[in-house]
Design a protein around this motif. Structure first.
Motif, mmCIF file in Angstrom:
data_model
loop_
_atom_site.group_PDB
_atom_site.id
_atom_site.type_symbol
_atom_site.label_atom_id
_atom_site.label_comp_id
_atom_site.label_asym_id
_atom_site.label_seq_id
_atom_site.Cartn_x
_atom_site.Cartn_y
_atom_site.Cartn_z
ATOM 1 N N GLU A 265 64.528 38.745 29.327
ATOM 2 C CA GLU A 265 63.466 38.312 28.418
ATOM 3 C C GLU A 265 62.295 37.704 29.182
ATOM 4 O OE1 GLU A 265 62.771 35.346 24.547
ATOM 5 O OE2 GLU A 265 64.809 35.713 25.304
ATOM 6 N N ILE A 266 62.578 36.872 30.170
ATOM 7 C CA ILE A 266 61.507 36.244 30.956
ATOM 8 C C ILE A 266 60.735 37.309 31.736
ATOM 9 C CG2 ILE A 266 61.055 34.749 32.949
ATOM 10 C CD1 ILE A 266 63.337 32.957 31.946
ATOM 11 N N THR A 267 61.468 38.267 32.308
ATOM 12 C CA THR A 267 60.811 39.331 33.069
ATOM 13 C C THR A 267 59.885 40.147 32.170
ATOM 14 O OG1 THR A 267 62.732 39.433 34.536
ATOM 15 C CG2 THR A 267 61.217 41.300 34.587
ATOM 16 N N GLU A 268 60.331 40.432 30.950
ATOM 17 C CA GLU A 268 59.456 41.137 30.007
ATOM 18 C C GLU A 268 58.253 40.271 29.623
ATOM 19 O OE1 GLU A 268 59.110 44.058 28.542
ATOM 20 O OE2 GLU A 268 60.752 45.017 29.625
ATOM 21 N N MET A 269 58.465 38.969 29.477
ATOM 22 C CA MET A 269 57.370 38.061 29.120
ATOM 23 C C MET A 269 56.227 38.147 30.129
ATOM 24 S SD MET A 269 58.991 34.410 27.992
ATOM 25 C CE MET A 269 60.057 34.201 26.572
ATOM 26 N N HIS A 270 56.570 37.936 31.408
ATOM 27 C CA HIS A 270 55.469 37.891 32.382
ATOM 28 C C HIS A 270 54.896 39.278 32.669
ATOM 29 C CE1 HIS A 270 57.879 39.232 35.858
ATOM 30 N NE2 HIS A 270 58.741 38.236 35.691
ATOM 31 N N THR A 271 55.711 40.317 32.499
ATOM 32 C CA THR A 271 55.193 41.671 32.682
ATOM 33 C C THR A 271 54.200 42.032 31.584
ATOM 34 O OG1 THR A 271 57.251 42.368 33.766
ATOM 35 C CG2 THR A 271 55.829 44.103 32.885
ATOM 36 N N ARG A 272 54.530 41.728 30.325
ATOM 37 C CA ARG A 272 53.617 42.025 29.213
ATOM 38 C C ARG A 272 52.356 41.165 29.289
ATOM 39 N NH1 ARG A 272 55.068 46.085 29.728
ATOM 40 N NH2 ARG A 272 57.326 46.336 29.700
ATOM 41 N N PHE A 273 52.518 39.930 29.749
ATOM 42 C CA PHE A 273 51.352 39.055 29.860
ATOM 43 C C PHE A 273 50.357 39.633 30.865
ATOM 44 C CE2 PHE A 273 48.877 35.308 30.895
ATOM 45 C CZ PHE A 273 48.797 34.638 29.683
ATOM 46 N N LEU A 274 50.857 40.044 32.028
ATOM 47 C CA LEU A 274 49.980 40.649 33.033
ATOM 48 C C LEU A 274 49.377 41.943 32.525
ATOM 49 C CD1 LEU A 274 48.747 40.965 35.846
ATOM 50 C CD2 LEU A 274 50.921 41.944 36.608
ATOM 51 N N GLU A 275 50.164 42.742 31.842
ATOM 52 C CA GLU A 275 49.674 44.011 31.312
ATOM 53 C C GLU A 275 48.487 43.778 30.378
ATOM 54 O OE1 GLU A 275 52.083 47.930 30.065
ATOM 55 O OE2 GLU A 275 52.272 46.275 28.622
ATOM 56 N N GLY A 276 48.583 42.750 29.549
ATOM 57 C CA GLY A 276 47.479 42.427 28.651
ATOM 58 C C GLY A 276 46.228 42.019 29.400
ATOM 59 N N ILE A 277 46.398 41.241 30.458
ATOM 60 C CA ILE A 277 45.257 40.817 31.272
ATOM 61 C C ILE A 277 44.561 42.030 31.884
ATOM 62 C CG2 ILE A 277 44.609 39.605 33.407
ATOM 63 C CD1 ILE A 277 46.925 37.642 32.803
ATOM 64 N N ILE A 278 45.345 42.936 32.449
ATOM 65 C CA ILE A 278 44.776 44.115 33.107
ATOM 66 C C ILE A 278 44.066 45.012 32.110
ATOM 67 C CG2 ILE A 278 45.347 46.214 34.391
ATOM 68 C CD1 ILE A 278 47.692 44.622 35.633
ATOM 69 N N ARG A 279 44.619 45.181 30.929
ATOM 70 C CA ARG A 279 43.984 46.027 29.926
ATOM 71 C C ARG A 279 42.634 45.463 29.493
ATOM 72 N NH1 ARG A 279 47.088 50.109 28.198
ATOM 73 N NH2 ARG A 279 49.351 49.986 28.439
ATOM 74 N N GLN A 280 42.509 44.140 29.459
ATOM 75 C CA GLN A 280 41.241 43.514 29.067
ATOM 76 C C GLN A 280 40.167 43.696 30.137
ATOM 77 O OE1 GLN A 280 41.874 39.411 28.015
ATOM 78 N NE2 GLN A 280 43.304 39.910 26.362
ATOM 79 N N GLU A 281 40.518 43.443 31.401
ATOM 80 C CA GLU A 281 39.561 43.530 32.508
ATOM 81 C C GLU A 281 40.243 44.229 33.687
ATOM 82 O OE1 GLU A 281 36.482 42.872 32.950
ATOM 83 O OE2 GLU A 281 35.902 41.695 31.189
ATOM 84 N N PRO A 282 40.297 45.555 33.670
ATOM 85 C CA PRO A 282 41.104 46.274 34.666
ATOM 86 C C PRO A 282 40.568 46.253 36.099
ATOM 87 C CG PRO A 282 39.943 47.817 33.258
ATOM 88 C CD PRO A 282 39.727 46.457 32.657
ATOM 89 N N ALA A 283 39.290 46.011 36.300
ATOM 90 C CA ALA A 283 38.699 46.185 37.628
ATOM 91 C C ALA A 283 39.186 45.176 38.655
ATOM 92 C CB ALA A 283 37.169 46.109 37.529
ATOM 93 N N TYR A 284 39.823 44.080 38.222
ATOM 94 C CA TYR A 284 40.153 43.000 39.149
ATOM 95 C C TYR A 284 41.608 43.004 39.597
ATOM 96 C CZ TYR A 284 35.658 41.456 37.396
ATOM 97 O OH TYR A 284 34.327 41.408 37.045
ATOM 98 N N TRP A 285 42.361 44.036 39.233
ATOM 99 C CA TRP A 285 43.743 44.150 39.702
ATOM 100 C C TRP A 285 43.774 45.018 40.956
ATOM 101 C CZ3 TRP A 285 48.118 47.846 38.856
ATOM 102 C CH2 TRP A 285 49.350 47.256 39.163
ATOM 103 N N LEU A 286 44.840 44.942 41.740
ATOM 104 C CA LEU A 286 44.921 45.633 43.021
ATOM 105 C C LEU A 286 45.374 47.088 42.833
ATOM 106 C CD1 LEU A 286 44.512 45.019 46.060
ATOM 107 C CD2 LEU A 286 46.962 44.518 46.181
ATOM 108 N N TRP A 287 44.445 47.951 42.447
ATOM 109 C CA TRP A 287 44.778 49.339 42.139
ATOM 110 C C TRP A 287 45.091 50.167 43.375
ATOM 111 C CZ3 TRP A 287 45.979 50.572 37.381
ATOM 112 C CH2 TRP A 287 45.461 49.798 36.332
ATOM 113 N N SER A 288 44.710 49.736 44.552
ATOM 114 C CA SER A 288 45.005 50.499 45.764
ATOM 115 C C SER A 288 46.418 50.249 46.270
ATOM 116 C CB SER A 288 43.995 50.164 46.875
ATOM 117 O OG SER A 288 43.840 48.762 47.021
ATOM 118 N N HIS A 289 47.153 49.381 45.594
ATOM 119 C CA HIS A 289 48.552 49.119 45.910
ATOM 120 C C HIS A 289 49.415 50.259 45.344
ATOM 121 C CE1 HIS A 289 52.290 47.102 46.511
ATOM 122 N NE2 HIS A 289 52.474 46.736 45.258
#
Length: 306
Positions: A265-289
């Motif tokens: 449950e905790i792993t899903e929590m922080h994964t979904r939270f990050l996913e929401g952040i990236i969807r809002q402003e995608p340019a600032y995540w490390l896409w070259s990883h």
């Protein structure tokens, strides 16, 4: 060429590179940002640094976006990546006052209350925005001892140098494989351990398969295991890029009673939270990883479900 001679040459080149970067960091940020603008042209238009990886990641993550939208995000990402590179270089000489001015923490009262009362906390974040400034900023905004968990660099000379600049303001850097040892040695006082929740786990590490940005992704279970074992509250450090060189990070309570949660449950929590952040402003995540280089086997998914 003998192995020892080859190692000495590599070490010498690394030390020369560190000397150059340290000298470069003496320049003021406005000058470094001019250099960043030039570096963007080199990274994106001339050398195309990992351009195929970035394009593939974006297309897979956002299948509903038009090609023109993908290219626009891609260009913004490379502009920001160039900026980030020079901001990281500046870490060698940047002052505490400058970090406090440029990386502002909000809503820290609850986490600080735990620390002031002798309780330890866990911070969760990702390779989003300038995570390096955020790492050194934590120690300036919270009491107690701070232990960032990091993945050592393959070059030992650069690893020692990078660990040194990350520790300038009091951080106690902990290699990933020494996390449990650091937890045991620091148990007598209030501490904050910080984790990056988007680091790709190695095959021999404990992991969880889920869907992240429309793709199967392996997620490390470290923060969930530690949280459930110690019942330390988890706070997500949600970074926003305000403008070039200025950031705001909100300390969001993610899970205050980890022992009451279900498995994964905790792993899903922080994964979904990050996913929401990236969807809002995608340019600032490390896409070259190369985040999605491994794929789960059907047997793995069946075993996880059981």
């Amino acid at each position: 060429m003998p192995i020892n001679s080859s190692c000495m040459i590599k070490k010498g080149i690394s030390l020369l590179g560190i000397f150059f970067l340290s000298a470069l960091s003496l320049l003021p940020l406005p000058i470094l940002y001019i250099l960043a603008d030039g570096s963007y042209l080199l990274l994106y238009h001339i050398f195309g640094y990992r351009k195929k990886v970035v394009r593939e990641n974006l297309l897979n993550a956002f299948p509903g976006k038009a090609r023109s939208e993908i290219v626009a995000i891609e260009k913004r990402y490379y502009r920001y990546l160039a900026t980030l590179i020079f901001e990281v270089v500046k870490m060698t000489t940047i002052s505490k006052q400058e970090i406090r001015k440029r990386f502002v923490f909000k809503n820290t009262a609850l986490a600080e209350r735990y620390l002031e009362n002798g309780r330890s906390v866990l911070f969760c974040s990702a390779h989003y925005g300038n995570w390096e400034w955020g790492t050194i900023g934590i120690g300036l905004n919270f009491s107690g001892s701070h232990y960032p968990i990091y993945k050592p660099l393959s070059n030992p000379v650069f690893d020692i140098w990078f660990r040194k600049i990350r520790s300038r303001f009091g951080n106690n850097m902990v290699p990933m494989r020494q996390t449990m040892r650091a937890l045991t040695l620091s148990k007598d006082g209030p501490t904050s351990f910080s984790f990056g929740n988007d680091q790709s786990p190695a095959r021999d590490e404990s992991l969880y398969w889920t869907t992240f940005l429309n793709q199967p992704a392996a997620i490390q279970l470290g923060i969930e295991k530690i949280a459930k074992k110690t019942n330390r509250p988890i706070f997500y450090l949600r970074v926003r890029v305000l403008k070039r060189g200025y950031y705001e990070v909100e300390c969001v309570p993610l899970c205050l009673n980890p022992r009451e949660t279900e498995k994964f449950e905790i792993t899903e929590m922080h994964t979904r939270f990050l996913e929401g952040i990236i969807r809002q402003e995608p340019a600032y995540w490390l896409w070259s990883h190369r985040r999605w280089k491994h794929k789960p086997s059907p047997r793995t998914l069946v075993a996880q479900a059981n």
